[in-house]
Design a protein around this motif. Sequence first.
Motif, PDB file in Angstrom:
ATOM      1  N   ALA A   9       3.761   4.633 -11.491  1.00 24.01           N
ATOM      2  CA  ALA A   9       3.917   5.112 -10.111  1.00 24.01           C
ATOM      3  C   ALA A   9       5.101   4.409  -9.440  1.00 24.01           C
ATOM      4  O   ALA A   9       5.891   5.044  -8.726  1.00 24.01           O
ATOM      5  CB  ALA A   9       2.626   4.873  -9.331  1.00 24.01           C
ATOM      6  N   VAL A  10       5.240   3.104  -9.691  1.00 21.62           N
ATOM      7  CA  VAL A  10       6.363   2.351  -9.098  1.00 21.62           C
ATOM      8  C   VAL A  10       7.696   2.948  -9.556  1.00 21.62           C
ATOM      9  O   VAL A  10       8.601   3.201  -8.744  1.00 21.62           O
ATOM     10  CB  VAL A  10       6.283   0.851  -9.482  1.00 21.62           C
ATOM     11  N   LEU A  11       7.821   3.184 -10.842  1.00 22.19           N
ATOM     12  CA  LEU A  11       9.101   3.708 -11.348  1.00 22.19           C
ATOM     13  C   LEU A  11       9.373   5.111 -10.798  1.00 22.19           C
ATOM     14  O   LEU A  11      10.527   5.460 -10.508  1.00 22.19           O
ATOM     15  CB  LEU A  11       9.113   3.710 -12.878  1.00 22.19           C
ATOM     16  N   SER A  12       8.315   5.868 -10.630  1.00 20.60           N
ATOM     17  CA  SER A  12       8.485   7.206 -10.079  1.00 20.60           C
ATOM     18  C   SER A  12       8.959   7.131  -8.619  1.00 20.60           C
ATOM     19  O   SER A  12       9.905   7.825  -8.211  1.00 20.60           O
ATOM     20  CB  SER A  12       7.145   7.929 -10.234  1.00 20.60           C
ATOM     21  N   VAL A  71      -6.521   6.693 -11.617  1.00 19.51           N
ATOM     22  CA  VAL A  71      -6.819   6.081 -12.917  1.00 19.51           C
ATOM     23  C   VAL A  71      -8.258   5.559 -12.941  1.00 19.51           C
ATOM     24  O   VAL A  71      -8.931   5.623 -13.971  1.00 19.51           O
ATOM     25  CB  VAL A  71      -5.772   4.997 -13.286  1.00 19.51           C
ATOM     26  N   LEU A  72      -8.758   5.096 -11.812  1.00 20.99           N
ATOM     27  CA  LEU A  72     -10.168   4.665 -11.777  1.00 20.99           C
ATOM     28  C   LEU A  72     -11.090   5.868 -11.954  1.00 20.99           C
ATOM     29  O   LEU A  72     -12.045   5.837 -12.733  1.00 20.99           O
ATOM     30  CB  LEU A  72     -10.483   3.957 -10.462  1.00 20.99           C
ATOM     31  N   ARG A  87      -1.066   3.822  -4.544  1.00 19.32           N
ATOM     32  CA  ARG A  87      -2.516   3.854  -4.232  1.00 19.32           C
ATOM     33  C   ARG A  87      -3.179   5.041  -4.895  1.00 19.32           C
ATOM     34  O   ARG A  87      -4.249   4.929  -5.496  1.00 19.32           O
ATOM     35  CB  ARG A  87      -2.727   3.983  -2.721  1.00 19.32           C
ATOM     36  N   LYS A  88      -2.530   6.196  -4.784  1.00 18.22           N
ATOM     37  CA  LYS A  88      -3.126   7.406  -5.369  1.00 18.22           C
ATOM     38  C   LYS A  88      -3.233   7.251  -6.883  1.00 18.22           C
ATOM     39  O   LYS A  88      -4.264   7.600  -7.484  1.00 18.22           O
ATOM     40  CB  LYS A  88      -2.298   8.639  -5.008  1.00 18.22           C
ATOM     41  N   HIS A 107       0.812  -1.229   0.000  1.00 16.72           N
ATOM     42  CA  HIS A 107       0.000   0.000   0.000  1.00 16.72           C
ATOM     43  C   HIS A 107       0.839   1.270   0.000  1.00 16.72           C
ATOM     44  O   HIS A 107       0.611   2.170   0.826  1.00 16.72           O
ATOM     45  CB  HIS A 107      -0.987  -0.008   1.192  1.00 16.72           C
ATOM     46  N   HIS A 108       1.800   1.314  -0.891  1.00 20.40           N
ATOM     47  CA  HIS A 108       2.571   2.560  -0.995  1.00 20.40           C
ATOM     48  C   HIS A 108       1.621   3.682  -1.405  1.00 20.40           C
ATOM     49  O   HIS A 108       0.874   3.550  -2.375  1.00 20.40           O
ATOM     50  CB  HIS A 108       3.691   2.405  -2.022  1.00 20.40           C
TER      51      HIS A 108
END
Length: 469
Positions: free
Chosen positions: A322-325, A93-94, A87-88, A82-83
Motif C-alpha cells: 500500500a505504501v509503494l502504491s 488483509v485482516l 489503513r484500508k 493513518h493514511h
Amino acid sequence: MTTAEPAAGNGEFDLGGLLAERGAERYELHARYLNHQLPRMLHTIGFDKVYERAEGAYFWDADGQDHLDMLAGFGVMGLGRHHPVVRKALHDVLDAQLADLTRFDCQPLPGLLAERLLAHSPHLDRVFFGNSGTEAVETALKFARYATGRPRVLYCDHAFHGLTTGSLSVNGESGFRDGFAPLLPDTAVPLGDLDALARELRKGDVAALIVEPIQGKGVHEAPPGYLRAAQELLHGHKALLILDEVQTGLGRTGDFYAYQHEEGVEPDLVCVAKALSGGYVPVGATLGKEWIFKKVYSSMDRVLVHSASFGSNAQAMAAGLAVLSVMENEEIVANARATGELLKSRLAALVDTYELLSEVRGRGLMIGIEFGRPRSLKLRGRWTMLQAARKGLFAQMVVVPLLQRHRILTQVSGDHLEVIKLIPPLIIGEREVDRFVAAFTEVMDDAHSGGGLMWDFGRTLVKQAVANR
Ligand SMILES: Cc1ncc(COP(=O)(O)O)c(C=O)c1O
C-alpha cells in the motif's frame, strides 16, 4: 484479577474500555515498567504531553490543539499517520483471514512486495524481509561476510545503523558502543575519505563498507562522487558496498533512494525499513544482488540459514504494498523534493539574519539546521556558558519552545550536537513550511534578543547538565 486485566465484562477484550480506564496512567506505567529514563527526560523538558489523536502530519492533544509533526516517528511515518490507503489495506488483509506464516508454503504478498520494491533498483535481484531497520542491517552484514568469506566490516565515523549487537559493531559513536564490547571485527573510516578506505582494503580481510548516503547524525551527506569511487575501490578488492537507506530511502531525500542522486552508484546490498511500514507494521528489507543470495542459500540444507519467524508476514507485506502504491499515485518523491527545496531555501535565507544560525543542509525532507558560535559579545558569553556545560544545549533550547509555544515537534540530531534534524512526513506542503518557518523565526528572534524565557530555560539546562556529571 490483576491490575493489567481489561475492564470489560463477558471475558472480552475491550481496548477502548481499557484505554478509557487506564490511559491517564501512561507516564506512571512507563516509569514503573519500561525504560524509566524516558518519562524522566520528558518531564524535565516539558514534553510530557497527552496526545489523543493523529492524522497526516498532525496530532492533537486533549484540548484539541493541533501539533505539527516534523519528526515522523524517527522517519517511520513517511506517509504521515493513518493514511487511508494503508489503513484500508490493513483492514482488508485482516478480513481476508489468510493462511499466513504457515512457514511451509509460499504466500503471494512477499513476492509481490519484493517485485515492486526491486522495480526501484533494477540492478538488484532479491529481497530478504525482516522486522526492523537493525535487522535489515544485520542481514546485510551476515550476507556480506558469508558471500566474501571475510570477517571485517568498515563503517563511517558517526554512523548509525541500529542498536542490536551486529549493527552496534558498525556504530560510529562511543556513547552507544561503550560497555558492550567485544563487538564484531570492524574499523571506522571518515565519511568521504577514500585514502583511509583504500588503506583498510589493502589488508585483504574486508567484507564490506556500510554507509548511510546522508548520515542521520548531524545530517552529513557523503561528498559528491564518494559513493561511486568507494564502490569502485571496494569492488577492486572484491569487497561489497552496503547502503543503509533505512532513514533516507523511500523518497525521504527527494529520490526514491538517496544513492540514486548520483549516477553510477550500484550498491551490492541495500537496507530499507521505517517508512515501508506505513507507520503500522514493523518491517525491514535487505535488497541484494543475485550472486550474494545464491551463495548464502547455496543448497536446500541451507534454506533456513537466515530467516525470521515474523519475516514476510501478511500485514507487513500489505502495508508495504500500500505504501509503494501511495508513493506512486500521490507522487510522494516529487513532493519531498519540491517541499524540501522550499523549506531548505527559506531556512537558508535566515542564516544571514541570525548569527547563532550557522548552516542549513540536507536534501529533500531530511534537513539539518546547525547552530554555531555568535559574533556579538553579548551572545557569545551566553553561548560559551552553554558549551562549557554540555554541547547540544542550544539546539535543545530551540526544540523546547518549538513544541511548547508553537506546537511543532522536532529533535536534536544526536547527543552533543548543535543541530536540529527535520524529517517530517513526506506529505507536507507549503502550509506546514510556512508554519515551521514562522515559528522558527520567532524562536530565533527570542534567542537573539538575549533575554527572556528562552535563556532562563538555558540556565536551567546548564544546571541540570552540571548536576548530571
Ligand atoms: C540509518 C539507520 N539505520 C538503521 C536504523 C535502525 O532501525 P530500527 O530502529 O528500525 O532498528 C536506523 C534507525 O534510526 C537508521 O536511522
